[in-house]
Design a protein around this motif. Structure first.
Motif, short mmCIF file in Angstrom:
data_model
loop_
_atom_site.label_atom_id
_atom_site.label_comp_id
_atom_site.label_asym_id
_atom_site.label_seq_id
_atom_site.Cartn_x
_atom_site.Cartn_y
_atom_site.Cartn_z
N THR A 1 0.84 -1.20 0.00
CA THR A 1 0.00 0.00 0.00
C THR A 1 0.87 1.25 0.00
O THR A 1 0.60 2.21 -0.73
CB THR A 1 -0.92 0.01 1.22
OG1 THR A 1 -1.80 -1.12 1.16
CG2 THR A 1 -1.75 1.28 1.28
N HIS B 1 -2.59 -5.03 -7.51
CA HIS B 1 -3.18 -3.79 -6.98
C HIS B 1 -3.43 -2.79 -8.10
O HIS B 1 -4.42 -2.05 -8.09
CB HIS B 1 -2.22 -3.20 -5.94
CG HIS B 1 -2.79 -2.05 -5.17
ND1 HIS B 1 -2.59 -1.91 -3.82
CD2 HIS B 1 -3.53 -0.98 -5.53
CE1 HIS B 1 -3.20 -0.81 -3.39
NE2 HIS B 1 -3.76 -0.21 -4.42
N SER C 1 -7.29 -1.25 -3.56
CA SER C 1 -6.60 -2.38 -4.18
C SER C 1 -7.56 -3.20 -5.02
O SER C 1 -7.23 -3.62 -6.13
CB SER C 1 -5.97 -3.25 -3.09
OG SER C 1 -5.39 -4.40 -3.65
#
Length: 424
Positions: free
Chosen positions: A174, A204, A384
C-alpha cells in the motif's frame, strides 16, 4: 575516422598517456599502449602504439610534446558509471565502445562488475576513461555529454527507495503503490518495481500477473533469464507511472541466486540500463531478508520502513536497520540511508498502538525520522480491489497526509542532490 597508429620503440613496461600536438591543429590526447614480446632469455622487445583519440578529419604529422605523469591510473566504479551515464550509454553500449577502442571482448556483465566494485577496473580501461574525460570532443562513436551528470541538461540517475520490512502485513505494498502515485503526480518519472512473489503491487494496479508470467515478462525473468528490462516494464495508472511486474515464479529466485556470489547485485546491474529514464524508482520488497530484498537494498539510495503499530511487528525493525542494513553499508552500498519509519494501521484509541508508537520514537526518534502514522482504514483494501492507488480514487483517505509527507521528503532530498551536483 579510423584510429591512426604510430609504432615506436621504447623500453617501457607500463601504459602511459602522452599529450601531443599536430602541426596546424589543436592539441590532442593520445593513449600509449605498451605490450612486451619475448625475444630471448635476457631481452624484451617492446611494441608501443599511440592511438589518436580525436575526431579531427585530418591530422598532420604527430610531434610528441611531453609525457604526463600518469603511470598508474585507478578509477572507482561510480566514476565509470558517471562517465557512461554522462554520455547516455547503457552498459552494453559501453562494452561495445571499449571493445572498439581497445580491441577487447568485454560484455555488459563485465562493465556491471566494474561499476558495482566486485571486479577491479583494468588499467587500460581506467586510462582510456581518464584521457577521454579530458578531451573537449569525445572519440568517434562516443555520445557526447557531461561527465558525471552534473551539468545543466545532463542525464541524472534515478533516486531509488526500497520499501522494506521482513514482517508481512505491515502495509509495504500500500505504501509503495501510493508513494509511486504521489511522486508521479508531482511530475516525476516513476518506476515501481514489484519485488514480492505475491505480486500484490502488480495486481493492486490491475495488471494480470499470471498472464505476464506465462509470457516470461516479469521481474523473475529479468533477473534470472536475461529478459531485457525495458521490454518488461508496463505503463499503469493511465500512463502516469510505470511498473516492473512480479509473479509467483519470483519465489524461486532466492534459491536460484544462492549459488551465484554476484547475484546480490543483479538488480543494480539491470537498472543500469534504464537508470536515466526515471527520476524515482520505488521497490516493493518481499516480507523477508532473502536475496531479492538484499538486491533491492544494494541498489537503493534510501529505505522506508513501514511498521504496524503493534509489538510483534515492531520487533523486526532492529534486525532490518541495525543488522541487515548495516551489513549492506559495510559490504556493498555505503551510501544507503534510512529515509524514515512509517507507522501504519494505527488506532489511536488502542493503548497498545500508542505504546508501540512511543517505543518507536524512543528507540529511533534520535536516529531517523518517524513519519506521521497512517490510521487503520478499510479504504486502502478497497482501492486495491479497484485496481487503482487508493489516493487516486480517494485523495482524502485517512493517512493521505502521512504518505504525502514521505513523498515530500523524497522530493526534497532529490532536489538537494541535484542542486549539489549542479554546483559541483
Amino acid at each position: 575516422m579510423p584510429s591512426q597508429i604510430i609504432r615506436v620503440s621504447a623500453k617501457l613496461g607500463r601504459h602511459l598517456l602522452i599529450r601531443c600536438h599536430a602541426v596546424g591543429k589543436a592539441r590532442v590526447w593520445l593513449l600509449w599502449r605498451t605490450s612486451c614480446l619475448s625475444a630471448g632469455n635476457h631481452q624484451q622487445r617492446h611494441r608501443d602504439e599511440l592511438t589518436i583519440l580525436s575526431r579531427a578529419d585530418k591530422l598532420a604529422p604527430i610531434v610528441p610534446e611531453r609525457v604526463d605523469a600518469v603511470i598508474s591510473i585507478s578509477i572507482k566504479g561510480e566514476q565509470l558509471r558517471a562517465f557512461r551515464e554522462g554520455r547516455t550509454m547503457g552498459q552494453q553500449e559501453m562494452a561495445e565502445w571499449l571493445n572498439g577502442q581497445l580491441s577487447r571482448r568485454y560484455d555488459r556483465n563485465r562493465v556491471s562488475r566494474w561499476e558495482n566494485g566486485s571486479e577491479r577496473i583494468p588499467q587500460i580501461v581506467a586510462q582510456l576513461i581518464s584521457v577521454s574525460d579530458k578531451m573537449t570532443a569525445g572519440p568517434k562513436g562516443l555520445p557526447s555529454g557531461t561527465v558525471g551528470g552534473g551539468g545543466p541538461g545532463s542525464p541524472r540517475t534515478a533516486t531509488k527507495i526500497s520499501v522494506a520490512n521482513q514482517k508481512g502485513g505491515v502495509g509495504k505494498t500500500t505504501t509503495a503503490v501510493n508513494l509511486a502515485f504521489l511522486l508521479a503526480k508531482a511530475g516525476m518519472r516513476v518506476l515501481l518495481i514489484d519485488a514480492d512473489a505475491q505480486a500484490n503491487a502488480t495486481m493492486h494496479l490491475g495488471v494480470d500477473a499470471y498472464a505476464l508470467d506465462r509470457d516470461g515478462a516479469t521481474l523473475y525473468h529479468v533477473l534470472l533469464k536475461d529478459r531485457p528490462i525495458e521490454k518488461t516494464i508496463v505503463a499503469v495508472c493511465g500512463g502516469l507511472f510505470d511498473l516492473l511486474p512480479s509473479s509467483l515464479t519470483l519465489s524461486q529466485a532466492d534459491g536460484e541466486m544462492a549459488g551465484d556470489p554476484n547475484s546480490n547485485l543483479a538488480l543494480r546491474e539491470k537498472l543500469g540500463d534504464i537508470d536515466t529514464a526515471y527520476d524515482a524508482i520505488v521497490v516493493d520488497c518481499p516480507p523477508n531478508l532473502g536475496q531479492v530484498t538484499i538486491n533491492a537494498l544494494n541498489c537503493s539510495d534510501y529505505v522506508l520502513v513501514p511498521v504496524q503499530t503493534e509489538p510483534m511487528a515492531a520487533l523486526g525493525v532492529p534486525m532490518l536497520i541495525d543488522n541487515t542494513l548495516a551489513k549492506v553499508r559495510r559490504r556493498v552500498n555505503p551510501g544507503v540511508e534510512v529515509l524514515g519509519i512509517l507507522p501504519t494501521m494505527y488506532a489511536e484509541r488502542h493503548s497498545m498502538d500508542r505504546l508501540t508508537l512511543a517505543q518507536l520514537h524512543d528507540l529511533y526518534g534520535a536516529k531517523t525520522r518517524i513519519f506521521s502514522p497512517v490510521p487503520s482504514s478499510t479504504q486502502y483494501p478497497q482501492g486495491s480491489a479497484a485496481g487503482r492507488p487508493t489516493l487516486e480514487a480517494i485523495p482524502t483517505a485517512p493517512g493521505a497526509q502521512s504518505y504525502q509527507e514521505v513523498a515530500d521528503a523524497l522530493i526534497a532530498l532529490r532536489a538537494k542532490r541535484e542542486e549539489t551536483a549542479h554546483v559541483q
